[in-house]
Design a protein around this motif. Sequence first.
Motif, PDB file in Angstrom:
ATOM      1  N   THR A  40       0.812  -1.213   0.000  1.00 31.70           N
ATOM      2  CA  THR A  40       0.000   0.000   0.000  1.00 31.70           C
ATOM      3  C   THR A  40       0.842   1.258   0.000  1.00 31.70           C
ATOM      4  O   THR A  40       0.530   2.223  -0.715  1.00 31.70           O
ATOM      5  CB  THR A  40      -0.930   0.008   1.235  1.00 31.70           C
ATOM      6  OG1 THR A  40      -1.728  -1.179   1.261  1.00 31.70           O
ATOM      7  CG2 THR A  40      -1.844   1.236   1.202  1.00 31.70           C
ATOM      8  N   PHE A  41       1.931   1.276   0.776  1.00 26.37           N
ATOM      9  CA  PHE A  41       2.708   2.497   0.989  1.00 26.37           C
ATOM     10  C   PHE A  41       4.132   2.357   0.455  1.00 26.37           C
ATOM     11  O   PHE A  41       4.622   1.249   0.224  1.00 26.37           O
ATOM     12  CB  PHE A  41       2.759   2.821   2.481  1.00 26.37           C
ATOM     13  CG  PHE A  41       1.409   3.030   3.109  1.00 26.37           C
ATOM     14  CD1 PHE A  41       0.670   4.177   2.832  1.00 26.37           C
ATOM     15  CD2 PHE A  41       0.868   2.075   3.961  1.00 26.37           C
ATOM     16  CE1 PHE A  41      -0.580   4.370   3.411  1.00 26.37           C
ATOM     17  CE2 PHE A  41      -0.380   2.264   4.547  1.00 26.37           C
ATOM     18  CZ  PHE A  41      -1.107   3.419   4.260  1.00 26.37           C
ATOM     19  N   ASN A  42       4.799   3.519   0.329  1.00 27.30           N
ATOM     20  CA  ASN A  42       6.191   3.485  -0.154  1.00 27.30           C
ATOM     21  C   ASN A  42       7.189   3.156   0.958  1.00 27.30           C
ATOM     22  O   ASN A  42       8.352   2.849   0.667  1.00 27.30           O
ATOM     23  CB  ASN A  42       6.561   4.796  -0.842  1.00 27.30           C
ATOM     24  CG  ASN A  42       6.577   5.990   0.097  1.00 27.30           C
ATOM     25  OD1 ASN A  42       7.351   6.061   1.049  1.00 27.30           O
ATOM     26  ND2 ASN A  42       5.705   6.976  -0.163  1.00 27.30           N
ATOM     27  N   MET A  43       6.781   3.232   2.202  1.00 26.12           N
ATOM     28  CA  MET A  43       7.596   2.836   3.360  1.00 26.12           C
ATOM     29  C   MET A  43       8.915   3.599   3.463  1.00 26.12           C
ATOM     30  O   MET A  43       9.866   3.142   4.086  1.00 26.12           O
ATOM     31  CB  MET A  43       7.872   1.322   3.340  1.00 26.12           C
ATOM     32  CG  MET A  43       6.618   0.459   3.352  1.00 26.12           C
ATOM     33  SD  MET A  43       5.567   0.800   4.791  1.00 26.12           S
ATOM     34  CE  MET A  43       6.569   0.142   6.107  1.00 26.12           C
ATOM     35  N   GLY A  44       8.981   4.765   2.829  1.00 29.76           N
ATOM     36  CA  GLY A  44      10.192   5.578   2.921  1.00 29.76           C
ATOM     37  C   GLY A  44      11.061   5.561   1.690  1.00 29.76           C
ATOM     38  O   GLY A  44      12.072   6.271   1.625  1.00 29.76           O
ATOM     39  N   ILE A  45      10.678   4.764   0.678  1.00 35.19           N
ATOM     40  CA  ILE A  45      11.416   4.698  -0.593  1.00 35.19           C
ATOM     41  C   ILE A  45      10.433   5.025  -1.723  1.00 35.19           C
ATOM     42  O   ILE A  45       9.525   4.246  -2.006  1.00 35.19           O
ATOM     43  CB  ILE A  45      12.040   3.307  -0.822  1.00 35.19           C
ATOM     44  CG1 ILE A  45      13.041   2.981   0.283  1.00 35.19           C
ATOM     45  CG2 ILE A  45      12.694   3.228  -2.198  1.00 35.19           C
ATOM     46  CD1 ILE A  45      14.279   3.859   0.305  1.00 35.19           C
ATOM     47  N   GLY A  46      10.646   6.159  -2.385  1.00 43.32           N
ATOM     48  CA  GLY A  46       9.692   6.600  -3.393  1.00 43.32           C
ATOM     49  C   GLY A  46      10.036   6.242  -4.817  1.00 43.32           C
ATOM     50  O   GLY A  46       9.177   6.283  -5.706  1.00 43.32           O
ATOM     51  N   MET A  47      11.293   5.887  -5.066  1.00 43.69           N
ATOM     52  CA  MET A  47      11.740   5.535  -6.417  1.00 43.69           C
ATOM     53  C   MET A  47      12.826   4.475  -6.300  1.00 43.69           C
ATOM     54  O   MET A  47      13.692   4.560  -5.431  1.00 43.69           O
ATOM     55  CB  MET A  47      12.279   6.777  -7.136  1.00 43.69           C
ATOM     56  CG  MET A  47      12.511   6.605  -8.626  1.00 43.69           C
ATOM     57  SD  MET A  47      10.983   6.617  -9.603  1.00 43.69           S
ATOM     58  CE  MET A  47      10.645   8.378  -9.699  1.00 43.69           C
ATOM     59  N   VAL A  48      12.764   3.472  -7.175  1.00 44.11           N
ATOM     60  CA  VAL A  48      13.751   2.396  -7.173  1.00 44.11           C
ATOM     61  C   VAL A  48      14.405   2.315  -8.546  1.00 44.11           C
ATOM     62  O   VAL A  48      13.724   2.236  -9.567  1.00 44.11           O
ATOM     63  CB  VAL A  48      13.106   1.044  -6.810  1.00 44.11           C
ATOM     64  CG1 VAL A  48      14.117  -0.095  -6.969  1.00 44.11           C
ATOM     65  CG2 VAL A  48      12.560   1.067  -5.389  1.00 44.11           C
ATOM     66  N   LEU A  49      15.740   2.343  -8.547  1.00 41.80           N
ATOM     67  CA  LEU A  49      16.506   2.219  -9.776  1.00 41.80           C
ATOM     68  C   LEU A  49      17.208   0.868  -9.791  1.00 41.80           C
ATOM     69  O   LEU A  49      17.773   0.444  -8.780  1.00 41.80           O
ATOM     70  CB  LEU A  49      17.556   3.330  -9.891  1.00 41.80           C
ATOM     71  CG  LEU A  49      17.082   4.752 -10.216  1.00 41.80           C
ATOM     72  CD1 LEU A  49      16.319   5.367  -9.035  1.00 41.80           C
ATOM     73  CD2 LEU A  49      18.254   5.647 -10.576  1.00 41.80           C
TER      74      LEU A  49
END
Length: 384
Positions: free
Chosen positions: A340-349
């Motif tokens: 449901t949430f990003n848990m503190g990480i908004g983008m993953v490369l």
Amino acid sequence: MAAAGRPVHRRLSAIPVIGIGLLRGPLRIAALAKDRKEGRRLEVLATSCFKGGEGGRGLTYKDAGVDIDAGTELVRRIAKMAPGIGGFGGLFPLGDSYLVAGTDGVGTKLKLAFETGIHDTIGIDLVAMSVNDIVTSGAKPLFFLDYFATSNLDVDLAEKVIKGIVDGCQQSDCVLLGGETAEMPDFYATGEYDLSGFAVGIVKKDSVIDGKNIKVGDVLIGLPSSGVHSNGFSLVRRVLAQSGLSLNDQLPGNNGKPITLGEALMAPTAIYVKQVIDIISKGCVKGIAHITGGGFTDNIPRVFPSGIGAKIFTNSWEVPAVFRWIQDAGGIEDAEMRRTFNMGIGMVLVVSPEAADRILSECLGSSPAYRIGEVITGEGVQFA
């Protein structure tokens, strides 16, 4: 097409905003991660004796009225009629480049804007949700369009909202090219409004980031979020209602740093365009996932070839206090939080191992990054 009711057309001469960018991104079905149904106000929810999910289990997004599986099914059906739908952005060929388009809203975070009276940053959220989507293809934003709808136009309030949109465009190096203001009597509650945004960018065909070269052993780099961003607020509002706290109360467990729940929840969505474009320019980025509705579980696999999965190291970054409070107050299970949430990480490369150390050493200070996982054999996302 003119809006129903008494539309007020805005045809803005292009408002220049620091530079011009180009983008490419996700054309998602906004309803997939955002509950835009007419919600009961928090005061009404607070009277409910509901203290968890069905059978005494923790709260879920579905309990709060949002069915991610139904949204996924809708995307699957639409893809039969319009092949290519379902990525983070829609690509349209133009010479040696692609135009990349994305559209989104801010969901029921608007309900908290109405409750808190914080309207000057919700426009940043609106821009962020679209430009963060299209940059996942390696595109730079060119321009943005907005749609603002309300029953009775409050000029001062609308100005605050649009000022936030301009701020978001500045952060994205793009131009606010125009928009539509629709005044629709009796359609919205007094003092309330709805927003939609549309971003278009461009990327060279030979520079598109599409994930096809991702392989086992590649590294997942996470860029920190600024908070809840603009997803999951139907569940947030349900948790708030049963917690016994108000938006004016201090956020629990924030290490003594004074911030109200309202301020923490309304923190504007981080805009990653400049940081991501800078990292891309140095090479070795194979795939990018914007962590929105669906969290890690649903968004990371969207950029993987078949047969490839991810392992996330859950202790590789500190989960912000606002997510710890949401989970504790709602009794929400780990799996539900991560979907449901990003848990503190908004983008993953997704990058090669060789590039990971260089990127991490360069992403220090005001633009940190974390090694949050690795690519593994087998589909889906594992948490370790």
